[in-house]
Motif scaffolding. Structure first.
Motif, PDB file in Angstrom:
ATOM      1  N   LEU A   1      24.883  12.624  14.224  1.00 31.76           N
ATOM      2  CA  LEU A   1      23.539  12.684  13.660  1.00 31.76           C
ATOM      3  C   LEU A   1      23.568  13.114  12.196  1.00 31.76           C
ATOM      4  N   GLU A   2      24.532  13.951  11.839  1.00 29.12           N
ATOM      5  CA  GLU A   2      24.641  14.406  10.453  1.00 29.12           C
ATOM      6  C   GLU A   2      24.969  13.280   9.486  1.00 29.12           C
ATOM      7  N   THR A   3      25.412  12.133   9.987  1.00 25.63           N
ATOM      8  CA  THR A   3      25.734  11.005   9.103  1.00 25.63           C
ATOM      9  C   THR A   3      24.484  10.240   8.685  1.00 25.63           C
ATOM     10  N   GLU A   4      23.342  10.532   9.296  1.00 22.21           N
ATOM     11  CA  GLU A   4      22.073   9.866   8.969  1.00 22.21           C
ATOM     12  C   GLU A   4      21.193  10.806   8.167  1.00 22.21           C
ATOM     13  N   PRO A   5      20.579  10.310   7.081  1.00 21.11           N
ATOM     14  CA  PRO A   5      19.642  11.171   6.351  1.00 21.11           C
ATOM     15  C   PRO A   5      18.403  11.430   7.193  1.00 21.11           C
ATOM     16  N   SER A   6      17.845  12.627   7.074  1.00 19.74           N
ATOM     17  CA  SER A   6      16.652  12.942   7.854  1.00 19.74           C
ATOM     18  C   SER A   6      15.414  12.406   7.140  1.00 19.74           C
TER      19      SER A   6
ATOM     20  N   ASN B   1      22.057   4.037  15.081  1.00 20.80           N
ATOM     21  CA  ASN B   1      23.280   4.240  14.305  1.00 20.80           C
ATOM     22  C   ASN B   1      24.080   5.425  14.830  1.00 20.80           C
ATOM     23  N   VAL B   2      23.374   6.485  15.222  1.00 19.94           N
ATOM     24  CA  VAL B   2      24.071   7.640  15.798  1.00 19.94           C
ATOM     25  C   VAL B   2      24.808   7.214  17.056  1.00 19.94           C
ATOM     26  N   MET B   3      24.166   6.415  17.915  1.00 23.34           N
ATOM     27  CA  MET B   3      24.820   5.961  19.145  1.00 23.34           C
ATOM     28  C   MET B   3      26.006   5.051  18.818  1.00 23.34           C
ATOM     29  N   PHE B   4      25.844   4.150  17.844  1.00 27.48           N
ATOM     30  CA  PHE B   4      26.931   3.265  17.419  1.00 27.48           C
ATOM     31  C   PHE B   4      28.129   4.116  16.980  1.00 27.48           C
ATOM     32  N   ARG B   5      27.854   5.112  16.145  1.00 26.58           N
ATOM     33  CA  ARG B   5      28.930   5.932  15.589  1.00 26.58           C
ATOM     34  C   ARG B   5      29.566   6.837  16.642  1.00 26.58           C
ATOM     35  N   LEU B   6      28.762   7.320  17.582  1.00 33.32           N
ATOM     36  CA  LEU B   6      29.301   8.140  18.663  1.00 33.32           C
ATOM     37  C   LEU B   6      30.258   7.322  19.524  1.00 33.32           C
ATOM     38  N   LEU B   7      29.820   6.117  19.925  1.00 36.06           N
ATOM     39  CA  LEU B   7      30.669   5.276  20.765  1.00 36.06           C
ATOM     40  C   LEU B   7      31.901   4.805  19.994  1.00 36.06           C
TER      41      LEU B   7
ATOM     42  N   ASP C   1      37.914   5.769  19.143  1.00 38.91           N
ATOM     43  CA  ASP C   1      38.817   6.059  18.030  1.00 38.91           C
ATOM     44  C   ASP C   1      38.850   4.910  17.018  1.00 38.91           C
ATOM     45  N   LEU C   2      37.711   4.259  16.827  1.00 35.58           N
ATOM     46  CA  LEU C   2      37.645   3.157  15.867  1.00 35.58           C
ATOM     47  C   LEU C   2      37.809   3.600  14.416  1.00 35.58           C
ATOM     48  N   PRO C   3      37.334   4.782  14.023  1.00 35.94           N
ATOM     49  CA  PRO C   3      37.507   5.152  12.616  1.00 35.94           C
ATOM     50  C   PRO C   3      38.974   5.135  12.169  1.00 35.94           C
ATOM     51  N   SER C   4      39.888   5.505  13.045  1.00 37.12           N
ATOM     52  CA  SER C   4      41.306   5.514  12.657  1.00 37.12           C
ATOM     53  C   SER C   4      41.889   4.101  12.580  1.00 37.12           C
ATOM     54  N   ARG C   5      41.249   3.129  13.244  1.00 40.50           N
ATOM     55  CA  ARG C   5      41.735   1.741  13.238  1.00 40.50           C
ATOM     56  C   ARG C   5      40.894   0.835  12.352  1.00 40.50           C
ATOM     57  N   CYS C   6      39.830   1.367  11.763  1.00 40.39           N
ATOM     58  CA  CYS C   6      38.896   0.562  10.982  1.00 40.39           C
ATOM     59  C   CYS C   6      39.575   0.019   9.727  1.00 40.39           C
ATOM     60  N   PRO C   7      39.328  -1.258   9.393  1.00 42.40           N
ATOM     61  CA  PRO C   7      39.872  -1.811   8.149  1.00 42.40           C
ATOM     62  C   PRO C   7      39.317  -1.140   6.890  1.00 42.40           C
ATOM     63  N   ASP C   8      38.174  -0.460   6.988  1.00 44.06           N
ATOM     64  CA  ASP C   8      37.586   0.212   5.831  1.00 44.06           C
ATOM     65  C   ASP C   8      38.250   1.575   5.629  1.00 44.06           C
ATOM     66  N   ARG C   9      38.823   1.787   4.453  1.00 38.35           N
ATOM     67  CA  ARG C   9      39.532   3.040   4.161  1.00 38.35           C
ATOM     68  C   ARG C   9      38.635   4.259   4.262  1.00 38.35           C
ATOM     69  N   ARG C  10      37.342   4.109   3.925  1.00 37.30           N
ATOM     70  CA  ARG C  10      36.435   5.269   3.964  1.00 37.30           C
ATOM     71  C   ARG C  10      36.333   5.824   5.374  1.00 37.30           C
ATOM     72  N   CYS C  11      36.257   4.944   6.365  1.00 32.35           N
ATOM     73  CA  CYS C  11      36.177   5.409   7.764  1.00 32.35           C
ATOM     74  C   CYS C  11      37.493   6.067   8.185  1.00 32.35           C
ATOM     75  N   ARG C  12      38.613   5.425   7.825  1.00 29.86           N
ATOM     76  CA  ARG C  12      39.911   6.002   8.195  1.00 29.86           C
ATOM     77  C   ARG C  12      40.123   7.360   7.526  1.00 29.86           C
ATOM     78  N   ARG C  13      39.778   7.458   6.255  1.00 30.27           N
ATOM     79  CA  ARG C  13      39.998   8.686   5.497  1.00 30.27           C
ATOM     80  C   ARG C  13      39.129   9.838   6.023  1.00 30.27           C
ATOM     81  N   SER C  14      37.846   9.545   6.293  1.00 27.08           N
ATOM     82  CA  SER C  14      36.938  10.604   6.748  1.00 27.08           C
ATOM     83  C   SER C  14      37.075  10.901   8.236  1.00 27.08           C
ATOM     84  N   GLY C  15      37.564   9.908   8.988  1.00 29.79           N
ATOM     85  CA  GLY C  15      37.666  10.080  10.437  1.00 29.79           C
ATOM     86  C   GLY C  15      36.350   9.874  11.150  1.00 29.79           C
ATOM     87  N   HIS C  16      35.333   9.385  10.406  1.00 28.86           N
ATOM     88  CA  HIS C  16      34.013   9.141  10.976  1.00 28.86           C
ATOM     89  C   HIS C  16      33.587   7.715  10.696  1.00 28.86           C
ATOM     90  N   CYS C  17      32.993   7.080  11.686  1.00 28.54           N
ATOM     91  CA  CYS C  17      32.475   5.724  11.535  1.00 28.54           C
ATOM     92  C   CYS C  17      31.267   5.740  10.596  1.00 28.54           C
TER      93      CYS C  17
END
Length: 131
Positions: free
Chosen positions: A19-24, A44-50, A55-71
């Protein structure tokens, strides 16, 4: 003594992190009787939670997701690179979660219409119940 299931506690913690990844959104007093916005942020919160569960952030082609560890993906999210990594079963799970959110949104919208009509701020929509 704390009797909360540790799995439930962990799920609530992970939902909070997602939830913290979404602006309020900021609401004005004029929006008191407006129907709630489409639950894009919650979807989006549900998408990112699932995505995190898989463990998609570690396999994501986008470096930002891999680096932060968050979708960073979702409806209109910053990243759609992980979408091809979802299996049919995982997409079905996401769809079921999104449908539940849409159902909750529909019920909340109905309540807003009924409350507004009861207080004289609008007409009761066709098919609306007073319960």
């Amino acid at each position: 003594m704390d009797k909360i299931d540790p799995r439930l506690r962990e799920m609530v913690k992970r939902l909070g992190e997602a939830l913290e990844t979404e602006p309020s959104p900021v609401k004005s007093p004029d929006d008191l009787f407006a129907p709630p916005p489409w639950p894009r942020a919650q979807m989006n919160v549900m998408f990112r939670l699932l995505a995190g569960d898989m463990d998609l952030p570690s396999r994501c082609p986008d470096r930002r997701c891999r680096r932060s560890g968050h979708c960073r993906g979702g409806l209109g999210g910053d990243c759609e690179a992980c979408v091809p990594l979802w299996s049919a079963a995982e997409l079905a799970r996401l769809e079921a979660a999104w449908l539940a959110l849409a159902l909750a949104w529909s019920c909340e919208t109905e309540r807003h219409h009924v409350l507004a009509a009861m207080l004289g701020y609008g007409d009761r929509p066709a098919g609306a119940s007073w319960q």
